[in-house]
Design an enzyme around this catalytic site. Structure first.
Site, PDB file in Angstrom:
ATOM      1  N   HIS A 178     -47.998  47.026  -8.438  1.00  0.00           N
ATOM      2  CA  HIS A 178     -47.570  48.289  -7.949  1.00  0.00           C
ATOM      3  C   HIS A 178     -47.343  48.543  -6.591  1.00  0.00           C
ATOM      4  O   HIS A 178     -46.264  48.835  -5.825  1.00  0.00           O
ATOM      5  CB  HIS A 178     -48.078  49.584  -8.607  1.00  0.00           C
ATOM      6  N   GLU A 179     -48.470  48.171  -5.832  1.00  0.00           N
ATOM      7  CA  GLU A 179     -48.725  48.437  -4.356  1.00  0.00           C
ATOM      8  C   GLU A 179     -47.690  47.176  -3.827  1.00  0.00           C
ATOM      9  O   GLU A 179     -47.027  47.569  -2.666  1.00  0.00           O
ATOM     10  CB  GLU A 179     -49.939  48.494  -4.015  1.00  0.00           C
TER      11      GLU A 179
ATOM     12  N   GLN B  26     -45.667  54.230   2.458  1.00  0.00           N
ATOM     13  CA  GLN B  26     -45.990  55.381   1.663  1.00  0.00           C
ATOM     14  C   GLN B  26     -46.285  56.365   2.866  1.00  0.00           C
ATOM     15  O   GLN B  26     -46.345  57.606   2.785  1.00  0.00           O
ATOM     16  CB  GLN B  26     -46.775  55.457   0.569  1.00  0.00           C
TER      17      GLN B  26
ATOM     18  N   HIS C 134     -44.239  47.865  -3.113  1.00  0.00           N
ATOM     19  CA  HIS C 134     -43.969  48.868  -2.307  1.00  0.00           C
ATOM     20  C   HIS C 134     -43.584  48.052  -1.034  1.00  0.00           C
ATOM     21  O   HIS C 134     -42.675  48.556  -0.101  1.00  0.00           O
ATOM     22  CB  HIS C 134     -44.988  49.935  -1.868  1.00  0.00           C
TER      23      HIS C 134
ATOM     24  N   GLY D 226     -54.118  53.375  -5.203  1.00  0.00           N
ATOM     25  CA  GLY D 226     -53.571  52.673  -4.435  1.00  0.00           C
ATOM     26  C   GLY D 226     -52.606  53.462  -3.326  1.00  0.00           C
ATOM     27  O   GLY D 226     -52.075  54.295  -3.640  1.00  0.00           O
TER      28      GLY D 226
ATOM     29  N   CYS E  21     -46.618  57.371  -9.036  1.00  0.00           N
ATOM     30  CA  CYS E  21     -46.772  57.019  -7.763  1.00  0.00           C
ATOM     31  C   CYS E  21     -46.864  58.210  -6.725  1.00  0.00           C
ATOM     32  O   CYS E  21     -46.393  59.409  -6.846  1.00  0.00           O
ATOM     33  CB  CYS E  21     -45.229  56.485  -7.388  1.00  0.00           C
ATOM     34  N   LEU E  22     -47.818  58.225  -5.779  1.00  0.00           N
ATOM     35  CA  LEU E  22     -47.991  59.479  -4.690  1.00  0.00           C
ATOM     36  C   LEU E  22     -46.761  59.627  -4.274  1.00  0.00           C
ATOM     37  O   LEU E  22     -46.659  60.885  -3.559  1.00  0.00           O
ATOM     38  CB  LEU E  22     -49.005  58.792  -3.886  1.00  0.00           C
TER      39      LEU E  22
END
Length: 187
Positions: free
Chosen positions: A137-138, A50, A141, A45, A95-96
């Site tokens: 999760h996304e 991000q 963000h 994701g 997380c990226l």
């Protein structure tokens, strides 16, 4: 095109994002670039904050499951979680934007989400299991939240030096990143 991923500590990751409309500049290219970026970083994701954009856009692709069954792949524009249901369950998330840190996060197993897809068709969908978790999760963000916000105060204190190192760029990631304390440093 692969875009740099914004690292922990950048203010854009803490912004509640704004809705967009169909006239958003080069939206199709942006979505394509986000998928390229996510795949290059081996993510499932990626949310617009991000990559430095405070807009309500995220993508998800869970890939094939263990049985080779096609995964869950969607574009979410102006998403709203309408309901979360069930008994929360723990799963280790990463997380990226926060490389090298993985922690157990409690999330409810079922969500009902309303969103526009890349063709501006409105959907209301009930998701469960891994798709529900990734969407939550996304979605966090675009609401200015990170998975680390769910951790206990003690655990956050234990991770503080690692989080500070990420913000400074003192980490290794296998993908391009932008670090808030080193604006010109990219890895």
């Amino acid at each position: 095109m692969k875009l740099p991923i914004v690292a922990y500590g950048d203010p854009v990751l803490r912004k509640v994002c704004q809705d967009i409309n169909q006239d958003y500049p080069e939206l199709k290219k942006l979505i394509s670039d986000m998928f390229d970026t996510m795949y290059a970083a081996y993510g499932v994701g990626l949310a617009a904050p991000q990559i430095g954009l405070p807009i309500r856009l995220f993508i998800v692709d869970t890939g094939e499951d263990e049985d080779g069954k096609e995964g869950f792949k969607r574009v979410f524009i102006n998403a709203r979680i309408l309901e979360e249901k069930g008994e929360p369950w723990a799963f280790t998330e990463g997380c990226l934007s926060i490389p090298e840190i993985r922690e157990d996060v409690m999330r409810k197993p079922v969500v009902i989400v309303e969103y526009y897809d890349e063709n501006w068709e409105l959907h209301e969908e009930e998701l469960s299991g891994m798709p529900a978790r990734v969407v939550q999760h996304e979605y966090d963000h675009i609401e200015g939240k990170l998975f680390t916000d769910t951790l206990s105060l003690l655990r956050k204190r234990m991770l503080k030096s690692k989080l500070d190192a990420i913000s400074k760029g003192d980490i290794h990631a296998d993908y391009k990143m932008k670090f808030p304390q080193q604006r010109n440093k990219k890895r």
